[in-house]
Scaffold this motif. Structure first.
Motif, PDB file in Angstrom:
ATOM      1  N   SER A 145       5.191  15.062 -26.068  1.00 38.05           N
ATOM      2  CA  SER A 145       6.306  14.472 -25.813  1.00 38.05           C
ATOM      3  C   SER A 145       6.017  12.742 -26.083  1.00 38.05           C
ATOM      4  N   TRP A 146       4.617  12.308 -26.009  1.00 34.96           N
ATOM      5  CA  TRP A 146       4.415  10.958 -26.402  1.00 34.96           C
ATOM      6  C   TRP A 146       5.017  10.625 -27.647  1.00 34.96           C
ATOM      7  N   ILE A 147       5.171  11.469 -28.687  1.00 36.61           N
ATOM      8  CA  ILE A 147       5.819  11.096 -30.017  1.00 36.61           C
ATOM      9  C   ILE A 147       7.145  10.606 -29.909  1.00 36.61           C
ATOM     10  N   GLN A 148       7.769  10.836 -28.866  1.00 35.06           N
ATOM     11  CA  GLN A 148       9.087  10.251 -28.733  1.00 35.06           C
ATOM     12  C   GLN A 148       9.141   8.847 -28.588  1.00 35.06           C
ATOM     13  N   PHE A 149       7.724   8.150 -27.869  1.00 31.51           N
ATOM     14  CA  PHE A 149       7.966   6.628 -27.546  1.00 31.51           C
ATOM     15  C   PHE A 149       8.116   6.185 -29.049  1.00 31.51           C
ATOM     16  N   ILE A 150       7.832   6.740 -30.441  1.00 33.14           N
ATOM     17  CA  ILE A 150       7.777   5.917 -31.635  1.00 33.14           C
ATOM     18  C   ILE A 150       9.364   5.745 -31.634  1.00 33.14           C
ATOM     19  N   TYR A 151      10.273   6.758 -31.342  1.00 30.05           N
ATOM     20  CA  TYR A 151      11.724   6.510 -31.536  1.00 30.05           C
ATOM     21  C   TYR A 151      12.369   5.734 -30.334  1.00 30.05           C
ATOM     22  N   TYR A 152      11.704   5.545 -29.253  1.00 34.17           N
ATOM     23  CA  TYR A 152      12.160   4.643 -28.327  1.00 34.17           C
ATOM     24  C   TYR A 152      11.706   3.129 -28.407  1.00 34.17           C
ATOM     25  N   PHE A 153      10.811   3.003 -29.150  1.00 33.30           N
ATOM     26  CA  PHE A 153      10.395   1.666 -29.650  1.00 33.30           C
ATOM     27  C   PHE A 153      11.213   1.081 -30.912  1.00 33.30           C
ATOM     28  N   ILE A 154      11.657   1.909 -31.732  1.00 33.23           N
ATOM     29  CA  ILE A 154      12.494   1.826 -32.645  1.00 33.23           C
ATOM     30  C   ILE A 154      13.863   1.011 -32.006  1.00 33.23           C
ATOM     31  N   CYS A 155      14.359   2.051 -31.021  1.00 27.36           N
ATOM     32  CA  CYS A 155      15.747   1.683 -30.279  1.00 27.36           C
ATOM     33  C   CYS A 155      15.406   0.254 -29.772  1.00 27.36           C
ATOM     34  N   MET A 156      14.260   0.031 -29.098  1.00 29.31           N
ATOM     35  CA  MET A 156      14.084  -1.202 -28.112  1.00 29.31           C
ATOM     36  C   MET A 156      14.374  -2.574 -29.523  1.00 29.31           C
ATOM     37  N   MET A 157      13.706  -2.333 -30.393  1.00 28.73           N
ATOM     38  CA  MET A 157      13.471  -3.274 -31.529  1.00 28.73           C
ATOM     39  C   MET A 157      15.179  -3.486 -32.174  1.00 28.73           C
ATOM     40  N   PRO A 215      22.138  -0.034 -22.016  1.00 23.25           N
ATOM     41  CA  PRO A 215      21.084   0.200 -23.022  1.00 23.25           C
ATOM     42  C   PRO A 215      19.666  -0.061 -22.426  1.00 23.25           C
ATOM     43  N   PHE A 216      19.485  -1.055 -21.555  1.00 19.53           N
ATOM     44  CA  PHE A 216      18.163  -1.175 -21.013  1.00 19.53           C
ATOM     45  C   PHE A 216      17.588  -0.140 -20.284  1.00 19.53           C
ATOM     46  N   TYR A 217      18.333   0.361 -19.671  1.00 19.61           N
ATOM     47  CA  TYR A 217      17.846   1.673 -18.882  1.00 19.61           C
ATOM     48  C   TYR A 217      17.484   2.961 -19.715  1.00 19.61           C
ATOM     49  N   TYR A 218      18.575   3.001 -20.765  1.00 20.91           N
ATOM     50  CA  TYR A 218      18.145   4.187 -21.859  1.00 20.91           C
ATOM     51  C   TYR A 218      16.817   4.062 -22.442  1.00 20.91           C
ATOM     52  N   ILE A 219      16.330   2.680 -22.821  1.00 19.28           N
ATOM     53  CA  ILE A 219      14.824   2.535 -23.256  1.00 19.28           C
ATOM     54  C   ILE A 219      14.015   2.836 -22.261  1.00 19.28           C
ATOM     55  N   ILE A 220      14.108   2.185 -21.110  1.00 19.69           N
ATOM     56  CA  ILE A 220      13.226   2.252 -20.043  1.00 19.69           C
ATOM     57  C   ILE A 220      12.927   3.614 -19.606  1.00 19.69           C
ATOM     58  N   ASN A 221      14.129   4.305 -19.300  1.00 14.18           N
ATOM     59  CA  ASN A 221      14.044   5.922 -18.864  1.00 14.18           C
ATOM     60  C   ASN A 221      13.364   6.599 -19.918  1.00 14.18           C
ATOM     61  N   GLY A 222      13.485   6.223 -21.129  1.00 15.39           N
ATOM     62  CA  GLY A 222      13.348   7.132 -22.227  1.00 15.39           C
ATOM     63  C   GLY A 222      11.888   7.137 -22.658  1.00 15.39           C
ATOM     64  N   MET A 223      11.429   5.805 -22.441  1.00 14.96           N
ATOM     65  CA  MET A 223       9.741   5.699 -22.533  1.00 14.96           C
ATOM     66  C   MET A 223       9.233   6.365 -21.198  1.00 14.96           C
ATOM     67  N   ARG A 224       9.667   6.263 -20.320  1.00 15.94           N
ATOM     68  CA  ARG A 224       9.072   6.950 -18.896  1.00 15.94           C
ATOM     69  C   ARG A 224       9.173   8.487 -19.126  1.00 15.94           C
ATOM     70  N   GLU A 225      10.088   8.959 -19.599  1.00 14.66           N
ATOM     71  CA  GLU A 225      10.217  10.327 -19.973  1.00 14.66           C
ATOM     72  C   GLU A 225       9.236  10.954 -20.819  1.00 14.66           C
ATOM     73  N   SER A 226       9.208  10.130 -21.922  1.00 13.44           N
ATOM     74  CA  SER A 226       8.203  10.325 -23.129  1.00 13.44           C
ATOM     75  C   SER A 226       6.623  10.659 -22.512  1.00 13.44           C
ATOM     76  N   LEU A 227       6.192   9.258 -22.024  1.00 14.78           N
ATOM     77  CA  LEU A 227       4.843   9.012 -21.554  1.00 14.78           C
ATOM     78  C   LEU A 227       4.552  10.044 -20.236  1.00 14.78           C
ATOM     79  N   LEU A 228       5.438  10.174 -19.675  1.00 15.53           N
ATOM     80  CA  LEU A 228       5.223  10.866 -18.319  1.00 15.53           C
ATOM     81  C   LEU A 228       5.523  12.400 -18.398  1.00 15.53           C
ATOM     82  N   ASN A 229       5.866  12.764 -19.770  1.00 11.40           N
ATOM     83  CA  ASN A 229       6.330  14.409 -20.031  1.00 11.40           C
ATOM     84  C   ASN A 229       7.317  14.905 -19.099  1.00 11.40           C
TER      85      ASN A 229
END
Length: 271
Positions: A145-157, A215-229
């Motif tokens: 699930s960590w691979i999703q971090f790349i997607y959320y990083f793109i969202c953040m930028m 939108p800030f919640y979307y990124i924060i929660n998305g990174m959490r769900e990705s890194l915490l599986n």
């Protein structure tokens, strides 16, 4: 639409300039400090310590997610927030502060917000490494699930540049906007799920659904769900929120690039 793609292309065409200017800006900011660039890490660590003592110890908050202690959960969320908060504020002042430099060096004014955003990445990566360290200490190991971090990083930028080009232009036109933006971000800090989990709170379901559109919640929660599986981007309600998020980014980017293109020839006169 053509204007938006033109300004976006300027970011890629001038990426080397953006990196060099961001690196120079970091050194210039802390050149008179004894600890220098160490403050890029010390400042967020001090804030994390304060928030943990207040919300994790004093208020004795339990595990926000099953099997996830409060400290690593909070740090994984506060890492992108601190980066986004600082980047939004820095980018909003970028044109007002540096338009004279851009006119002398002959590079597009549109890359000024990007320089500020990229300049804050070093602190973000350092804090992310600290987040991963805390996760490993608490027996949370890498997964697919960590691979999703790349997607959320793109969202953040994408979100940061859309807000950067919009806010930097509006700040030139309306000087009070930068101060107003600071107040908005203070409010959004508590509405972005940085310190507590909406899903385990006692909020009404309708209110939770509204807060999740942030939108800030979307990124924060998305990174959490990705890194915490704990979730995948294509699952509901993440999929619906993803559509809303990208619609928001597109609208802000479209309006921001339109205003920037309309007024950038007059930035020096307006300032």
């Amino acid at each position: 639409m053509h204007t938006m793609f033109q300004i976006i292309s300027e970011q890629f065409q001038n990426y080397k300039i953006i990196r060099r200017m961001a690196k120079f800006g970091d050194r210039a900011t802390y050149q008179s400090h004894y600890l220098g660039l160490a403050w890029e890490v010390l400042n967020p660590l001090i804030q994390i310590g304060i928030y943990y003592l207040v919300f994790g110890v004093a208020l004795k908050r339990g595990d926000p997610m099953p099997g996830v202690p409060y400290l690593p959960w909070m740090v994984v969320g506060i890492t992108p927030w601190l980066f986004m908060n600082r980047s939004v504020l820095d980018a909003s002042k970028s044109v007002y502060q540096e338009v004279g430099l851009a006119s002398k060096m002959k590079f597009p004014v549109s890359i000024l917000p990007s320089i500020k955003i990229v300049g804050n990445l070093a602190s973000f990566w350092t804090m992310l490494a600290f987040s991963v360290f805390l996760m490993l200490v608490n027996h949370m190991y890498p997964s697919v699930s960590w691979i999703q971090f790349i997607y959320y990083f793109i969202c953040m930028m994408a979100l940061l540049y859309a807000l950067g080009i919009f806010n930097s232009t509006v700040t030139v036109l309306v000087r009070d906007w930068q101060i107003t933006l600071q107040s908005i971000l203070r409010m959004l800090f508590y509405m972005s799920g940085v310190l507590f989990n909406f899903a385990t709170s006692n909020f009404p379901v309708l209110l939770i659904r509204i807060l999740e559109l942030n939108p800030f919640y979307y990124i924060i929660n998305g990174m959490r769900e990705s890194l915490l599986n704990k979730g995948w981007v294509w699952q509901e309600p993440n999929l619906t929120i993803s559509i809303v998020f990208w619609m928001f980014v597109f609208i802000v980017m479209t309006v921001g690039t339109f205003l920037h293109n309309k007024f950038r020839a007059n930035f020096v006169d307006l300032i």
